[in-house]
Design a protein around this motif. Structure first.
Motif, PDB file in Angstrom:
ATOM      1  N   LEU A  32      67.000  74.539  63.843  1.00  0.00           N
ATOM      2  CA  LEU A  32      68.194  73.909  62.898  1.00  0.00           C
ATOM      3  C   LEU A  32      68.448  74.563  61.800  1.00  0.00           C
ATOM      4  O   LEU A  32      69.512  75.454  61.257  1.00  0.00           O
ATOM      5  N   ILE A  48      64.299  70.513  62.872  1.00  0.00           N
ATOM      6  CA  ILE A  48      64.294  70.461  61.052  1.00  0.00           C
ATOM      7  C   ILE A  48      63.541  70.646  60.193  1.00  0.00           C
ATOM      8  O   ILE A  48      62.728  69.939  60.650  1.00  0.00           O
ATOM      9  N   LEU A  68      73.914  72.512  61.851  1.00  0.00           N
ATOM     10  CA  LEU A  68      75.180  72.819  62.999  1.00  0.00           C
ATOM     11  C   LEU A  68      76.206  73.676  62.781  1.00  0.00           C
ATOM     12  O   LEU A  68      77.302  73.524  63.627  1.00  0.00           O
ATOM     13  N   PRO A 104      71.691  76.442  57.095  1.00  0.00           N
ATOM     14  CA  PRO A 104      71.247  76.379  58.206  1.00  0.00           C
ATOM     15  C   PRO A 104      70.630  77.775  58.906  1.00  0.00           C
ATOM     16  O   PRO A 104      70.891  78.785  58.183  1.00  0.00           O
ATOM     17  N   PRO A 146      74.506  75.848  68.538  1.00  0.00           N
ATOM     18  CA  PRO A 146      73.134  77.841  68.582  1.00  0.00           C
ATOM     19  C   PRO A 146      72.680  78.166  69.053  1.00  0.00           C
ATOM     20  O   PRO A 146      72.848  77.293  70.339  1.00  0.00           O
ATOM     21  N   PHE A 194      65.673  70.972  69.443  1.00  0.00           N
ATOM     22  CA  PHE A 194      65.571  71.203  67.970  1.00  0.00           C
ATOM     23  C   PHE A 194      64.292  71.217  67.349  1.00  0.00           C
ATOM     24  O   PHE A 194      63.862  69.616  67.312  1.00  0.00           O
ATOM     25  N   THR A 229      64.331  75.354  68.858  1.00  0.00           N
ATOM     26  CA  THR A 229      65.038  76.077  68.115  1.00  0.00           C
ATOM     27  C   THR A 229      65.057  75.916  67.038  1.00  0.00           C
ATOM     28  O   THR A 229      65.649  74.278  66.906  1.00  0.00           O
TER      29      THR A 229
END
Length: 167
Positions: free
Chosen positions: A98, A41, A135, A71, A87, A39, A96
């Motif tokens: 987030l 962010i 999340l 998100p 997710p 992930f 991915t």
């Protein structure tokens, strides 16, 4: 790295936010049995003026706040108190996204001082809080708040930080 941090306010550098955010976000994902390397962010480290504009633009609240989250996927559970959906992996990328988090130095500092908590502990809590929002966790409904706060407290405890919800 899990977190991609933009230091818009240089005061954050003094507190090592880049490393602290990575540490806190990783701890939250590991606690939830997620692989941090899967992930990304984005984190904007700003001041009250900037977050007030974001808060007005996205929440129609004309004031600064401590942390905001956006998100990338809608993961919230329909049933109150239930865990959000995991997710969905990005089919085209190795990691991915987030979502995005913004955190305001001035508000964090004021809140930490008012609560008599170390600044770094409060910031760690707020980063974890923001990650949980990404999340699908929330604190609007009572059972959802209990779930989210329980996870925050458990993650912080693993990091040696006291429960922020105790008086």
């Amino acid at each position: 790295m899990l977190t991609d941090t933009i230091l818009e306010d240089p005061r954050w550098e003094e507190h090592g936010l880049v490393d602290a955010a990575e540490y806190a976000a990783t701890a939250a994902l590991v606690y939830l049995k997620m692989q941090p390397g899967d992930f990304t962010i984005s984190l904007l480290a700003c001041d009250d003026a900037r977050i007030a504009v974001l808060n007005a633009d996205f929440r129609d609240k004309l004031q600064p706040t401590n942390v905001l989250s956006w998100p990338s996927q809608e993961l919230a559970a329909d049933e109150e108190g239930a865990r959000p959906d995991p997710p969905e992996p990005d089919r085209f990328e190795d990691q991915t996204e987030l979502g995005d988090i913004a955190i305001a130095y001035d508000t964090c500092q004021r809140e930490a001082e008012a609560a008599g908590k170390p600044f770094d502990h409060h910031v760690t809590h707020l980063v974890i809080h923001g990650v949980l929002h990404l999340l699908g966790y929330d604190h609007i409904r009572d059972k959802d708040a209990t779930l989210m706060e329980g996870i925050e407290t458990a993650v912080l405890g693993k990091l040696g930080i006291p429960d922020p919800y105790k008086d």
